[in-house]
Design an enzyme around this catalytic site. Structure first.
Site: not given
Ligand SMILES: [Ca+2]
Length: 392
Positions: A103, A167, A260, A270, A281
């Site tokens: 990624q 990520h 989200e 958060y 997964y």
């Molecule tokens: Ca969150």
């Protein structure tokens, strides 16, 4: 069939020579001006979809210059300049050394608010360590002079670097008040999202030169990185400034479930990986998770039980297509669609999935200067699409 001008440009530049840590980019032709159009039904009328260009290799970000030319990033390390009709003009030279793996690679592009004076553009990308085995999200600022970057400078980078290609985010958004937000991921090192001495899994807020704003929430606190705006984020691959409230909204990949939308407030947590609406997964719980809520941790503004795999996002604010005015659009990767959300103030009151029958993963969405919507699809032979709501 009407005559169509096919402009095929084979890129001769050897992009591979400035790549670190991954397979060199495979130069391939970007085909512009096919102008193929299709119609799709939607709740608000008929949508006309025009294919402006195709052949992009894993495009990530799209930005418009003030004269309506476009910049498109490709994750393997190319920055392409297109004219206002989406014809390829050039591959931009002078990029920094980019870590390309999984990624990681070249990610977002943003045009400085004062571009007409400064010619400045900003790139987010994965920058490697000296050994070349690990990378972190970084931001490069440079002037766009003709077809090359000049006076380039790394104005931000994660240290320590932890990612080997997972990520890494990332989107770049100006807040219109002299700041730049950079979304990032936690490099799939889950607990680091809660470590305030690390930059992974954080939303950061910078001045336009990369320095730390004096009013950032953690400035002056020992052991805490002052760049941090909010924390406890998994992987934010979408962000946009709400044009009506001037607040930043972000989209975040959950694990298996639990994608989200957040409206990150300064200094807030958060929750990842302590609270989440997703699971692993393999069907097992996230090891660190204690549930979906905890004291001192923010609930998402909105979440999906089944992950669409959220990517780029754009608020639509224009009278050009009244039926969509005031909506929020998000690209869905696994969901292979364009998500349209209707808002009542900040509240999300209705969702429609567009383009689902095309089966294309959507990587980015932007409002164009003409008031139409522009999309980048995902993958090794991706398209630039223009959407017009015609039955409005
Ligand atoms: Ca969150």
């Amino acid at each position: 069939m009407r005559a169509m001008a096919l402009v095929v440009m084979v890129l001769l530049a050897t992009a591979g020579c400035r790549l670190d840590g991954g397979a060199p980019a495979r130069p391939q032709p970007v085909v512009s001006g096919t102008g193929q159009a299709a119609l799709a039904a939607s709740e608000r009328g008929e949508v006309r979809i025009v294919e402006l260009a195709s052949g992009f290799n894993n495009p990530w970000g799209l930005a418009f210059l003030p004269d309506r030319r476009m910049l498109v990033t490709e994750r393997p390390g190319r920055l392409l300049l297109l004219d206002a009709d989406a014809r390829l003009v050039a591959e931009i030279g002078g990029l920094p050394s980019i870590f390309v793996d999984g990624q990681a690679g070249l990610l977002d592009v943003a045009v400085a608010p004062d571009f007409e004076r400064s010619q400045a553009i900003y790139l987010s990308y994965a920058k490697s360590n000296l050994r070349g085995n690990l990378a972190g999200t970084a931001v490069y600022r440079a002037r766009l002079v003709d077809h090359a970057l000049a006076d380039g400078e790394v104005i931000y980078e994660q240290e320590p670097k932890l990612s080997s290609g997972t990520h890494v985010g990332s989107r770049l958004v100006f807040d219109g008040d002299g700041h730049l937000f950079v979304t990032q991921g936690e490099n799939n090192k889950r607990p680091t999202a809660q470590d305030l001495d690390k930059l992974q899994g954080k939303l950061v807020r910078l001045n336009l030169d990369g320095s730390v704003p004096a009013d950032n929430p953690f400035v002056g606190r020992a052991g805490v990185r002052p760049e941090i705006w909010s924390y406890g984020h998994r992987n934010m691959q979408g962000a946009a400034l709400n044009p009506w409230t001037r607040q930043l909204w972000t989209s975040e990949h959950g694990p298996f479930g639990g994608d989200e939308i957040n409206i990150p407030l300064p200094g807030r947590n958060y929750g990842w990986p302590i609270i989440t609406y997703g699971i692993n997964y393999d069907g097992k719980p996230i090891p660190e998770a204690i549930g979906t809520a905890a004291a001192g941790m923010e609930q998402p503004h909105h979440y999906w039980k089944v992950s669409p795999a959220l990517s780029g996002m754009a608020f639509y604010a224009s009278d050009r297509m009244p039926g969509w005015n005031g909506n929020l659009f998000l690209g869905a990767l696994a969901g292979s669609s364009l998500i349209r959300l209707e808002l009542d103030g900040d509240r999300i009151v209705h969702e429609e999935r567009l383009l689902g029958d095309r089966g294309e993963r959507i990587r980015d969405v932007r409002q164009g200067p003409d008031g139409l919507l522009y999309l980048l699809t995902d993958g090794v032979s991706a398209k630039l699409l223009r959407l017009e709501l015609v039955g409005d």
